[in-house]
Scaffold this active site. Structure first.
Site, PDB file in Angstrom:
ATOM      1  N   LYS A  31       0.826  -1.209   0.000  1.00 43.93           N
ATOM      2  CA  LYS A  31       0.000   0.000   0.000  1.00 43.93           C
ATOM      3  C   LYS A  31       0.864   1.264   0.000  1.00 43.93           C
ATOM      4  O   LYS A  31       0.413   2.330  -0.373  1.00 43.93           O
ATOM      5  CB  LYS A  31      -0.950  -0.018   1.186  1.00 43.93           C
ATOM      6  CG  LYS A  31      -1.841  -1.269   1.233  1.00 43.93           C
ATOM      7  CD  LYS A  31      -3.274  -0.921   0.985  1.00 43.93           C
ATOM      8  CE  LYS A  31      -4.258  -2.050   0.810  1.00 43.93           C
ATOM      9  NZ  LYS A  31      -4.087  -3.312   1.459  1.00 43.93           N
TER      10      LYS A  31
HETATM   11  C1  LIG Z   1      -4.732  -4.462   0.957  1.00 41.28           C
HETATM   12  C2  LIG Z   1      -4.012  -5.745   0.959  1.00 41.28           C
HETATM   13  C3  LIG Z   1      -4.347  -6.784   0.072  1.00 41.28           C
HETATM   14  C4  LIG Z   1      -5.526  -6.670  -0.875  1.00 41.28           C
HETATM   15  O1  LIG Z   1      -5.287  -5.756  -1.915  1.00 41.28           O
HETATM   16  P1  LIG Z   1      -6.499  -5.182  -2.786  1.00 41.28           P
HETATM   17  O2  LIG Z   1      -5.919  -4.109  -3.613  1.00 41.28           O
HETATM   18  O3  LIG Z   1      -7.496  -4.667  -1.792  1.00 41.28           O
HETATM   19  O4  LIG Z   1      -7.046  -6.318  -3.572  1.00 41.28           O
HETATM   20  C5  LIG Z   1      -3.571  -7.919   0.071  1.00 41.28           C
HETATM   21  N1  LIG Z   1      -2.531  -8.063   0.921  1.00 41.28           N
HETATM   22  C6  LIG Z   1      -2.180  -7.091   1.794  1.00 41.28           C
HETATM   23  C7  LIG Z   1      -1.038  -7.320   2.699  1.00 41.28           C
HETATM   24  C8  LIG Z   1      -2.905  -5.897   1.841  1.00 41.28           C
HETATM   25  O5  LIG Z   1      -2.547  -4.931   2.697  1.00 41.28           O
END
Ligand SMILES: *Cc1c(COP(=O)(O)O)cnc(C)c1O
Length: 452
Positions: A110
Site C-alpha cells: 500500500k
Molecule cells: C490491501 C491488501 C491486500 C488486498 O489488496 P487489494 O488491492 O485490496 O485487492 C492484500 N494483501 C495485503 C497485505 C494488503 O494490505
C-alpha cells in the site's frame, strides 16, 4: 489526460482534480478517459530505476504537473524505501518468482500508492494554500500506509476508520504510535465493510465534503491504481528474458485494487497471459470468477485480515471496462446490486483471469510449504498466492506484506518469529486512538470537532 466517472453522471476532470476528489460526484469511480499504449522503450531488457519508470508511466496520465515537478513528487514518494530496487523480484525456482512489495515505510504494498498520494497532497497544499482533511477506511495496511505518507505534514489531518480487534496488533500500532498530532486513528465496532460504508456515505454528502475539504485515501482514488501499475512493469523488466512469455501474475486480493492495476497495464500492452485472483476464505471474487455472479456475503475474519472484504470497490472499474465503457450499463448494475444484494453478469468474459481460495488452514500450510521448499518466509496474505500453483509457466507472486507484520500466524506455521527494526521500535510506544460509534452521524460529528 482526462478522467471520467464509471457512472457517467459527472464532468470529465484533470489528473489533479480526479486525485483531489477521490470519488466522483455521481458516486462513480474515476478512470482514465482512454488507456494509452505503453511506449515500447519501457519494456527494454534491463530494469529502469524505479523512480525513472514511475515517471515514464505516470507522465502518460498526469498532464498537470510539469516534468521537473513530477520528478520531485516521485522522488519524495519512493526515496525512503529500504531496498534500492523498491520492488525487487526474487527467484525461488525456474518458473517461480516473488515480487517483494513490502520495502516501503509501513511494510506493505500500500506504500506504493499512498506515498505518492502523500506527496501529491503536500504539493497541492503548497500550491493552493488550502488545508485538507483526509478520510479513509482501512482493513489494516491502507491506514498505516496513508499515515506514513502524511504524518507530520503541514496543512493536512488524517482520519482513518478501522474495525477494532480485526486487524493485527502491529498494524494497529503502526497507526496509533506515530507520535504525529495530525493523525486520528478511529477504531469502530464493526467490520471493514462497515467502516468503508461510513466513509462512502460521508464522501457522497457533497456539502459536508466541501465544508471540511475532505479527501479520500481508499483504493477508490485512481492515483493509487496508477501508482500500482508501475511495479507490474518493473517486475516484467526484472524477469530473465526466457521467462517473459506466458506470464501469470498471482495477486492476493481483497478490494480488487492491486490486481485491477495489473489488468490495466495489460490493456496498455504489458504482455501477461493470466491474472490469478488469490482470495482468502472471504471468497466473493473467487465465486464471481467461477460463476459470473457477484454476491457479497458476511465477512469472516481470517489470518489474512487485509483481505477480509466482501464489497470489492474497485470491481466497479472492472465492470465499466467489461461493459465496454458503457457508463449507463454500469450505473444500472450498481443500482441493481444495491437493490437486490447481488448481480449476475451477462457474458462474463474473464478469460485473462483465474481464481483461487485459501482457508486459514491453507494459509498455514502454504507458509510451511514455502519455507520448507524454498527457504523463504511469506506473510499470510502472500501465502494465499501459493494456493494451486501451476509451475508449467512463469508465475510472479505479489508479496503484499512483510511477514514481520503478522508474527503470530508465522510462528503458528513454522515456529519462527520474523522481526523488522521499524516494528520493534513501535512496540514500546504509547497508543493514541479515538474510538467513535460505528455510524455516519457519529463520525461526521467527530470530524466537525477535529478537522483542520
Ligand atoms: C490491501 C491488501 C491486500 C488486498 O489488496 P487489494 O488491492 O485490496 O485487492 C492484500 N494483501 C495485503 C497485505 C494488503 O494490505
Amino acid at each position: 489526460m482526462d478522467f471520467v466517472s464509471t457512472r457517467g453522471g459527472s464532468e470529465p476532470v484533470s489528473f489533479t482534480e480526479a486525485f483531489a476528489r477521490g470519488l466522483a460526484p455521481d458516486g462513480g469511480l474515476y478512470v482514465p478517459r482512454h488507456l494509452p499504449l505503453l511506449p515500447q522503450t519501457i519494456l527494454v531488457e534491463d530494469a529502469l530505476p524505479y523512480a525513472a519508470l514511475a515517471w515514464d508511466f505516470l507522465s502518460l496520465f498526469d498532464s498537470d504537473h510539469d516534468s521537473e515537478h513530477l520528478v520531485d513528487i516521485i522522488d519524495r514518494s519512493y526515496g525512503n524505501f529500504s531496498d534500492t530496487m523498491n520492488a525487487p523480484l526474487q527467484q525461488l525456482s525456474d518458473n517461480l518468482f516473488v515480487l517483494e512489495l513490502f520495502h516501503g515505510p509501513s511494510l506493505s504494498f500500500k506504500d506504493f500508492g499512498l506515498q505518492l498520494i502523500g506527496s501529491l497532497f503536500e504539493e497541492q497544499i503548497e500550491r493552493t494554500g488550502v488545508s485538507i482533511n483526509v478520510l479513509g477506511a482501512t482493513s489494516g495496511d491502507t491506514g498505516a500506509a496513508a499515515i506514513h505518507g502524511l504524518a507530520g505534514k503541514k496543512g493536512a489531518k488524517v482520519f482513518v476508520l478501522y474495525p477494532e480487534g480485526r486487524i493485527s496488533e502491529l498494524q494497529e500500532r503502526q497507526m496509533t504510535c506515530t507520535g504525529a498530532d495530525n493523525i486520528y486513528p478511529i477504531p469502530i465496532q464493526g467490520t471493514f465493510d462497515d467502516a468503508q460504508a461510513i466513509v462512502k456515505e460521508l464522501m457522497s454528502d457533497l456539502s459536508f465534503k466541501e465544508e471540511l475539504r475532505l479527501s479520500a485515501i481508499n483504493s477508490i482514488n485512481v492515483v493509487r491504481i496508477l501508482a500500482q501499475c508501475v511495479y507490474y512493469i518493473h517486475a516484467f523488466t526484472q524477469l530473465p528474458p526466457d521467462n517473459r512469455d506466458d506470464i501469470s501474475f498471482v495477486v492476493p486480493t481483497g478490494n480488487f485494487g492491486n490486481i485491477f492495476a495489473g489488468w490495466m497495464v495489460h490493456q496498455m500492452g504489458l504482455p501477461v497471459d493470466r491474472f490469478v485472483v488469490a482470495t482468502n476464505q472471504n471468497d466473493i471474487l473467487y465465486r464471481l470468477f467461477n460463476t459470473g455472479e457477484y454476491r457479497p456475503d458476511a465477512v469472516r475474519p481470517s489470518h489474512a485480515p487485509s483481505m477480509d472484504i466482501q464489497v470489492a470497490s474497485n470491481f466497479e472499474r472492472f465492470l465499466y471496462y467489461h461493459n465496454e465503457k458503457d457508463a449507463k450499463a454500469t450505473l444500472a448494475q450498481m443500482g441493481q446490486l444495491k437493490a437486490d444484494g447481488s448481480i449476475k453478469i451477462a457474458n462474463f468474459n474473464a478469460s485473462n483471469f483465474a481464481a483461487t481460495r485459501s482457508t486459514d488452514e491453507d494459509i498455514l500450510k502454504n507458509i510451511r510449504m514455502v519455507k520448507e521448499k524454498y527457504d523463504y518466509v511469506v506473510d499470510p496474505h502472500t501465502a494465499c498466492g501459493f494456493q494451486s500453483l501451476d509451475l508449467t509457466s512463469t508465475q510472479v507472486i505479489l508479496a503484499t506484506a512483510h511477514p514481520a507484520k503478522f508474527p503470530d500466524t508465522i510462528r503458528e506455521a513454522i515456529g519462527e518469529t520474523p522481526t523488522d527494526p521499524a516494528l520493534e521500535k513501535i512496540k514500546q510506544k504509547d497508543q493514541v486512538k479515538y474510538p467513535v460509534a460505528a455510524t455516519a452521524d457519529a463520525v461526521r460529528q467527530f470530524l466537525k470537532e477535529n478537522a483542520i
